[in-house]
Design a protein around this motif. Structure first.
Motif, PDB file in Angstrom:
ATOM      1  N   PRO A   1      -3.689  11.707   3.273  1.00 46.09           N
ATOM      2  CA  PRO A   1      -2.278  11.976   2.763  1.00 46.09           C
ATOM      3  C   PRO A   1      -1.662  13.136   3.448  1.00 46.09           C
ATOM      4  O   PRO A   1      -0.398  13.406   3.448  1.00 46.09           O
ATOM      5  CB  PRO A   1      -2.138  12.043   1.295  1.00 46.09           C
ATOM      6  CG  PRO A   1      -3.718  12.560   0.827  1.00 46.09           C
ATOM      7  CD  PRO A   1      -4.663  11.889   2.090  1.00 46.09           C
TER       8      PRO A   1
ATOM      9  N   GLU B   1      -6.669   6.674   3.112  1.00 46.17           N
ATOM     10  CA  GLU B   1      -5.686   7.347   4.086  1.00 46.17           C
ATOM     11  C   GLU B   1      -5.674   8.750   3.832  1.00 46.17           C
ATOM     12  O   GLU B   1      -5.596   9.329   2.833  1.00 46.17           O
ATOM     13  CB  GLU B   1      -4.340   6.663   4.163  1.00 46.17           C
ATOM     14  CG  GLU B   1      -3.830   6.036   5.191  1.00 46.17           C
ATOM     15  CD  GLU B   1      -2.658   5.602   5.084  1.00 46.17           C
ATOM     16  OE1 GLU B   1      -1.501   6.516   5.376  1.00 46.17           O
ATOM     17  OE2 GLU B   1      -2.303   4.208   4.789  1.00 46.17           O
TER      18      GLU B   1
ATOM     19  N   ALA C   1      -3.062  12.130  -3.884  1.00 46.35           N
ATOM     20  CA  ALA C   1      -2.649  11.722  -2.582  1.00 46.35           C
ATOM     21  C   ALA C   1      -1.143  11.492  -3.020  1.00 46.35           C
ATOM     22  O   ALA C   1      -0.027  11.961  -2.105  1.00 46.35           O
ATOM     23  CB  ALA C   1      -3.339  10.615  -2.049  1.00 46.35           C
ATOM     24  N   GLU C   2      -0.661  10.862  -4.087  1.00 35.86           N
ATOM     25  CA  GLU C   2       0.560  10.190  -4.276  1.00 35.86           C
ATOM     26  C   GLU C   2       1.565  11.592  -4.657  1.00 35.86           C
ATOM     27  O   GLU C   2       2.753  11.947  -4.202  1.00 35.86           O
ATOM     28  CB  GLU C   2       0.619   9.432  -5.605  1.00 35.86           C
ATOM     29  CG  GLU C   2       0.183   7.958  -5.126  1.00 35.86           C
ATOM     30  CD  GLU C   2       0.082   7.326  -6.259  1.00 35.86           C
ATOM     31  OE1 GLU C   2       0.448   7.635  -7.463  1.00 35.86           O
ATOM     32  OE2 GLU C   2      -0.117   5.886  -5.940  1.00 35.86           O
ATOM     33  N   PHE C   3       0.708  12.745  -5.270  1.00 35.53           N
ATOM     34  CA  PHE C   3       1.459  13.969  -5.852  1.00 35.53           C
ATOM     35  C   PHE C   3       1.711  14.814  -4.288  1.00 35.53           C
ATOM     36  O   PHE C   3       2.719  15.276  -4.329  1.00 35.53           O
ATOM     37  CB  PHE C   3       0.686  14.747  -6.724  1.00 35.53           C
ATOM     38  CG  PHE C   3       1.411  15.699  -7.309  1.00 35.53           C
ATOM     39  CD1 PHE C   3       2.061  15.710  -8.257  1.00 35.53           C
ATOM     40  CD2 PHE C   3       0.947  17.129  -6.795  1.00 35.53           C
ATOM     41  CE1 PHE C   3       2.728  16.649  -9.155  1.00 35.53           C
ATOM     42  CE2 PHE C   3       1.771  18.060  -7.434  1.00 35.53           C
ATOM     43  CZ  PHE C   3       2.541  17.880  -8.580  1.00 35.53           C
TER      44      PHE C   3
ATOM     45  N   THR D   1      -6.237   9.117  -5.488  1.00 34.44           N
ATOM     46  CA  THR D   1      -4.995   8.305  -5.349  1.00 34.44           C
ATOM     47  C   THR D   1      -3.889   9.123  -6.055  1.00 34.44           C
ATOM     48  O   THR D   1      -2.669   9.305  -5.386  1.00 34.44           O
ATOM     49  CB  THR D   1      -5.226   6.866  -6.021  1.00 34.44           C
ATOM     50  OG1 THR D   1      -6.268   6.079  -5.128  1.00 34.44           O
ATOM     51  CG2 THR D   1      -3.845   6.047  -5.894  1.00 34.44           C
ATOM     52  N   ALA D   2      -4.039   9.601  -7.212  1.00 30.31           N
ATOM     53  CA  ALA D   2      -3.018  10.291  -7.765  1.00 30.31           C
ATOM     54  C   ALA D   2      -2.732  11.523  -7.279  1.00 30.31           C
ATOM     55  O   ALA D   2      -1.557  12.087  -7.029  1.00 30.31           O
ATOM     56  CB  ALA D   2      -3.657  10.613  -9.309  1.00 30.31           C
TER      57      ALA D   2
ATOM     58  N   TRP E   1     -11.792  11.562   0.669  1.00 30.98           N
ATOM     59  CA  TRP E   1     -10.774  10.454   0.913  1.00 30.98           C
ATOM     60  C   TRP E   1     -11.406   9.771   2.169  1.00 30.98           C
ATOM     61  O   TRP E   1     -11.657   8.289   1.841  1.00 30.98           O
ATOM     62  CB  TRP E   1      -9.348  10.984   1.721  1.00 30.98           C
ATOM     63  CG  TRP E   1      -8.424  11.152   0.397  1.00 30.98           C
ATOM     64  CD1 TRP E   1      -8.198  10.671  -0.595  1.00 30.98           C
ATOM     65  CD2 TRP E   1      -7.765  12.619   0.400  1.00 30.98           C
ATOM     66  NE1 TRP E   1      -7.130  11.465  -1.398  1.00 30.98           N
ATOM     67  CE2 TRP E   1      -6.891  12.414  -0.681  1.00 30.98           C
ATOM     68  CE3 TRP E   1      -7.773  13.631   1.319  1.00 30.98           C
ATOM     69  CZ2 TRP E   1      -5.982  13.454  -0.973  1.00 30.98           C
ATOM     70  CZ3 TRP E   1      -6.618  14.557   0.874  1.00 30.98           C
ATOM     71  CH2 TRP E   1      -6.081  14.640  -0.356  1.00 30.98           C
TER      72      TRP E   1
ATOM     73  N   ASP F   1       2.726  13.622  -1.613  1.00 25.75           N
ATOM     74  CA  ASP F   1       3.384  12.778  -0.758  1.00 25.75           C
ATOM     75  C   ASP F   1       4.968  13.400  -0.469  1.00 25.75           C
ATOM     76  O   ASP F   1       5.321  13.463   0.835  1.00 25.75           O
ATOM     77  CB  ASP F   1       4.087  11.458  -1.612  1.00 25.75           C
ATOM     78  CG  ASP F   1       3.247  10.548  -1.188  1.00 25.75           C
ATOM     79  OD1 ASP F   1       2.488  10.307  -0.429  1.00 25.75           O
ATOM     80  OD2 ASP F   1       3.547   9.240  -1.841  1.00 25.75           O
ATOM     81  N   ASP F   2       5.204  14.249  -1.292  1.00 27.99           N
ATOM     82  CA  ASP F   2       6.664  15.174  -0.891  1.00 27.99           C
ATOM     83  C   ASP F   2       6.420  16.716  -0.534  1.00 27.99           C
ATOM     84  O   ASP F   2       7.083  17.324  -0.243  1.00 27.99           O
ATOM     85  CB  ASP F   2       7.245  15.398  -2.292  1.00 27.99           C
ATOM     86  CG  ASP F   2       7.965  14.168  -2.761  1.00 27.99           C
ATOM     87  OD1 ASP F   2       8.157  13.084  -1.886  1.00 27.99           O
ATOM     88  OD2 ASP F   2       8.143  13.718  -3.739  1.00 27.99           O
TER      89      ASP F   2
END
Length: 187
Positions: A86, A84, A52-54, A49-50, A78, A56-57
């Protein structure tokens, strides 16, 4: 975003876990490294999760053999966790393929074979790693950490991963420079 994994093995599939996800990126003109370390198997979903969030950009992923190994390992993890993807739709540049086209005749080391990143470090930049942990030792160091809780064997693994990211960025920059300026642009 430059990406490099350290895993529990090279076979791939559902049993291979990425226990260290290294990410390199440029921020304010400096190369930065962020590493995500798995500290227990029960924390894998949180690590994914961390990461995937990283991502994001990220508008481009750069790897070294990532199309064949790194990204499929991450996608498998995943999927395993029913998460999902990413990186769907994010372009991926695998520098290994370009490096083979540009430097394989020069970079092939009969002792190592192929066009390894460490070989390119020596060939292109005259850099030799001192005290680097051999790749075959990396999974066993992680397993020792998981059994004992002693993080000291992982310190060289974190440094190995960091150096791989720095080298990946340097090799990519050299390749881009060759494309932009031709052979005369690089000493």
């Amino acid at each position: 975003m430059f990406v490099d994994l350290e895993t529990t093995g090279l076979s791939g599939g559902a049993g291979t876990v990425a226990f260290l996800v290294g990410c390199g990126f440029f921020d304010l003109g400096a190369f930065q490294v962020r590493q995500f370390l798995l500290t227990s198997y029960s924390a894998e979903r949180a690590l994914l999760t961390a990461v995937a969030e990283f991502f994001d950009d990220a508008d481009l992923i750069v790897s070294y053999n990532g199309k064949t190994f790194d990204l499929p390992v991450m996608e498998t993890r995943w999927l395993f966790h029913r998460m999902e993807m990413p990186l769907e739709g994010v372009p991926h540049f695998d520098a290994l393929h370009t490096a083979r086209r540009l430097w394989k005749p020069r970079a092939v080391d009969p002792m190592e074979g192929g066009c390894r990143l460490a070989t390119l470090e020596r060939t292109l930049f005259d850099v030799r790693r001192v005290g680097d942990v051999p790749g075959f030792e990396i999974p066993s160091r992680f397993f020792h950490f998981m059994r004992s809780g002693d993080p000291r064997p992982l310190e060289p693994v974190l440094e190995h991963n960091r150096l791989d990211l720095v080298s990946l960025a340097a090799v990519t920059a050299r390749a881009v420079r060759l494309v932009a300026e031709g052979a005369d642009g690089c000493p």
